[in-house]
Design an enzyme around this catalytic site. Sequence first.
Site, short mmCIF file in Angstrom:
data_model
loop_
_atom_site.label_atom_id
_atom_site.label_comp_id
_atom_site.label_asym_id
_atom_site.label_seq_id
_atom_site.Cartn_x
_atom_site.Cartn_y
_atom_site.Cartn_z
N ARG A 286 3.75 -2.85 -4.27
CA ARG A 286 4.92 -2.23 -3.63
C ARG A 286 5.88 -1.73 -4.69
O ARG A 286 6.11 -2.40 -5.71
CB ARG A 286 5.65 -3.23 -2.72
CG ARG A 286 4.97 -3.47 -1.38
CD ARG A 286 4.90 -2.22 -0.51
NE ARG A 286 4.19 -2.44 0.74
CZ ARG A 286 2.91 -2.11 0.97
NH1 ARG A 286 2.19 -1.52 0.04
NH2 ARG A 286 2.37 -2.31 2.15
N HIS A 334 1.42 7.43 -1.89
CA HIS A 334 0.82 6.15 -1.44
C HIS A 334 -0.48 6.43 -0.68
O HIS A 334 -0.47 6.68 0.52
CB HIS A 334 1.83 5.44 -0.53
CG HIS A 334 1.47 4.02 -0.23
ND1 HIS A 334 2.35 3.15 0.32
CD2 HIS A 334 0.31 3.33 -0.38
CE1 HIS A 334 1.78 1.97 0.48
NE2 HIS A 334 0.52 2.07 0.08
#
Length: 386
Positions: A286, A334
């Site tokens: 993350r 992502h």
Amino acid sequence: MAKILCVLYPDPETGYPPLYPRDDIPTITRYANGQTAPTPKGPLGFKPGELVGCVSGELGLRGYLEKLGHELIVTSNKDGPNSEFERHLPDAEVVISQPFWPAYLTKERIAKAKKLKLAVTAGIGSDHVDLDAAARAHVTVAEVTGSNSISVAEHAVMMVLSLVRNYLPSHGIATYGGWNIADCAARSYDIEGMHFGAIGAGRIGLAVLRRLKPFDLHLHYSDPHRLSPQIEKELDLTFHPDAESLVGAVDIIDVHMPLYPSTEHFFDDRMFAKMKRGAYLINTARGKLFERDAVVRALASGRIAGYAGDVWFPQPAPADHPWRTMPFNGMTPHISGSSLSAQARYAAGTLEILQSHFGATPIREEYLIVAGGALAGTGAQSYKLT
Ligand code: NAD
């Protein structure tokens, strides 16, 4: 009749459906730890290998939900008080979102979502939900544990090799007509013999360690849950009781721990100062685990030699996010957990979770992050509320 609010990323700019380069994908029925891949009942609303993570793909859920008389809203418009997401939230019983294009379920939004019973992460990593607020509101949070672990592990291995061997800049030189071998070679090394450390050795971290073993690296890891002596022996692993001791001992640092309040900005100037000069950082976990500007400073000063990853904060990242242009980066949007192979599994897993919810049968324990007002299942194993 329930309202299901599903936030997915926008369709391809070239239109939907795309022209697929292949006709099928391998069928994976079981993961390395013995867990079975998703087993929804009845037909899937898509053909495995299709792009279902974008708005027009709808995770293949419309047929199943409408047959039961439910209303499915699919949108990519998720941010701000006037977004379509906030407009539908007060009536939604179920919210579905993917970490790649997260619908941030903050404490304030959970307070507005009076009918919300279930928040599903179509993928892995539920930090976009305020888990403490969800627990207090008795909202169940579930994700499709295992569905894209290998997708991410493969991506991390690719990034290790591409950073250390200086692949992306060398590819750029070839693309733009150059042939200066010295420019390519001046930052290119072999990974053989280097020390590699995984911070977080759960499903993804362990899969990366296993995949790197044949490259003859020295493998290290740190995790609050120690792996079994058999696995440590098989992979010849060096265990570190904490991340601080690991980062000073290795050449490549690969991060696979979840984001929760006490891991936010875990990697700051202080942590970078403990690393070997010229360490490489890989982060597919993350973005918020790292202090944004500390990464830029560490690269600019030469403290670290490269940083690659696919996770940012916020997502989508603004056009002027410094990680897009910082030196020696191998960033992508992502994507690691949203290959077409991964989508087939997490879309099937989302269907399985919905079938449990609407059929009043238990959601698989390993899919649970929050249930009954507390962390549960994988959530209790891997997350903290503070
Ligand atoms: P997992 O639950 O199997 O493993 C997480 C591991 O991290 C656990 O072993 C846990 O004990 C460990 N951990 C927890 N706190 C830690 C700490 N402070 N220091 C070190 N280790 C710690 O999860 P996973 O499937 O391996 O996924 C890991 C993370 O990867 C997810 O939480 C998610 O944020 C991220 N992820 C990213 C993508 C992507 O597309 N980029 C896809 C899937 C998952």
